[in-house]
Design a protein around this motif. Structure first.
Motif, PDB file in Angstrom:
ATOM      1  N   UNK A   1       0.815  -1.212   0.000  1.00 35.79           N
ATOM      2  CA  UNK A   1       0.000   0.000   0.000  1.00 35.79           C
ATOM      3  C   UNK A   1       0.852   1.266   0.000  1.00 35.79           C
ATOM      4  N   UNK A   2       2.172   1.100   0.066  1.00 35.90           N
ATOM      5  CA  UNK A   2       3.062   2.263   0.121  1.00 35.90           C
ATOM      6  C   UNK A   2       4.462   1.800  -0.237  1.00 35.90           C
ATOM      7  N   UNK A   3       5.218   2.662  -0.887  1.00 30.64           N
ATOM      8  CA  UNK A   3       6.588   2.343  -1.255  1.00 30.64           C
ATOM      9  C   UNK A   3       7.468   3.543  -0.970  1.00 30.64           C
ATOM     10  N   UNK A   4       8.580   3.336  -0.289  1.00 34.51           N
ATOM     11  CA  UNK A   4       9.468   4.442   0.041  1.00 34.51           C
ATOM     12  C   UNK A   4      10.739   3.934   0.674  1.00 34.51           C
ATOM     13  N   UNK A   5      11.273   4.708   1.637  1.00 39.83           N
ATOM     14  CA  UNK A   5      12.532   4.344   2.276  1.00 39.83           C
ATOM     15  C   UNK A   5      12.521   4.729   3.747  1.00 39.83           C
ATOM     16  N   UNK A   6      13.230   3.937   4.550  1.00 36.35           N
ATOM     17  CA  UNK A   6      13.530   4.319   5.930  1.00 36.35           C
ATOM     18  C   UNK A   6      14.790   5.167   5.875  1.00 36.35           C
ATOM     19  N   UNK A   7      14.731   6.360   6.441  1.00 31.23           N
ATOM     20  CA  UNK A   7      15.877   7.272   6.384  1.00 31.23           C
ATOM     21  C   UNK A   7      16.310   7.669   7.784  1.00 31.23           C
ATOM     22  N   UNK A   8      17.556   7.339   8.133  1.00 30.54           N
ATOM     23  CA  UNK A   8      18.122   7.856   9.381  1.00 30.54           C
ATOM     24  C   UNK A   8      19.600   8.150   9.142  1.00 30.54           C
ATOM     25  N   UNK A   9      19.985   9.379   9.458  1.00 33.35           N
ATOM     26  CA  UNK A   9      21.326   9.820   9.118  1.00 33.35           C
ATOM     27  C   UNK A   9      21.502   9.780   7.615  1.00 33.35           C
TER      28      UNK A   9
END
Length: 287
Positions: free
Chosen positions: A4-12
């Protein structure tokens, strides 16, 4: 299962491409309303109370009223809001797991790695496990930015959306401030009762009895039609349940509860032992 969603986990500077899937589903039987007179399907119409016309959904705006003011908000108004169109799950901080109050948890979602080399996904999962931490994140789903937690579940990463702090009600019930004295004996007996019920939690052992009975009723009606005898299909199992009358004394209630739980466990273990003996004798006969 559809993402239902596509993206990225972003940290630093770390970026982990993922797809989002609903982690739960509703097992309730789907039904719709009908007229009891003729069985006709009930349909709902959006009718304007000013012009009495039926209104299409595309022609509907929203309004806010506070008793004194009435503000109409159009689709253009909503589009003008600074709603984020963000494909990132932004990590805000990492906190100890025990600081997440379960009352704040809402919906759960699984995260699937989409990179051909999911090393960053595996690294983040193992890091969270080793640190015994939960990530607080922000994610935009359906144009709404939500606060959520990012945590591990087995080999997976998952997020669970959170309620905002001002959505949790603060209450002060009079009963919890009672000065009633709890005796050591009552506390000891209560602890014994807890111990007799103590065992490992296995979710699969529990089923939704209501939904199972509802499906049974639907199947019986399909087979028998409206001539179904409800009393025969669903006999009252509570008629022979002897509760021994109302128990008013707290100590007596605890004592009876402990005895009942213990006897129930004993009968269960005897039944289990009987089944094992039966299986052994069957094996001997077979050999």
């Amino acid at each position: 299962m559809r993402a239902i969603w596509k993206g990225s986990i972003a940290f630093g500077l770390v970026n982990v491409p993922v797809k989002l899937y609903s982690a739960t589903e509703n097992h309730d039987v789907d039904m719709h309303q009908v007229h009891d007179k003729d069985g006709g399907r009930i349909r709902y119409q959006r009718r304007c109370e000013v012009c009495d016309e039926i209104v299409e959904y595309s022609e509907i705006d929203k309004a806010y009223e506070d008793g004194e003011h009435r503000v109409i908000l159009t689709k253009d108004d909503f589009e003008a809001l600074p709603a984020e169109d963000n494909d990132d799950i932004d990590v805000l901080q990492f906190v100890p797991n025990d600081q997440i109050d379960p009352i704040m948890l809402e919906r759960s979602y699984f995260l699937e790695p989409t990179s051909k080399t999911p090393k960053a996904y595996l690294l983040l999962r193992q890091t969270l496990e080793k640190a015994d931490k939960t990530a607080i994140v922000k994610v935009t789903l359906r144009t709404r930015t939500r606060l959520a937690i990012l945590r591990t579940r087995g080999k997976l990463l998952m997020i669970q959306t959170l309620r905002w702090a001002d959505e949790i009600r603060e209450v002060d019930f009079k009963g919890v401030n009672s000065r009633a004295k709890i005796s050591d004996k009552e506390l000891e007996m209560s602890a014994q009762l807890v111990e007799t019920y103590s065992e490992d939690f296995t979710p699969a052992e529990f089923t939704d009895d209501y939904q199972e009975e509802l499906k049974k009723l639907i199947d019986a009606k399909i087979e028998s039609g409206e001539t179904l005898d409800l009393e025969e299909t669903f006999p009252d199992e509570d008629e022979d349940d002897d509760t021994g009358g109302d128990v008013v004394d707290l100590m007596e209630a605890l004592r009876q509860s402990v005895d009942r739980s213990r006897s129930s466990k004993k009968s269960g273990s005897k039944q289990s032992g009987s089944n094992k003996s039966s299986r052994k004798s069957t094996k001997k006969k077979a050999s």
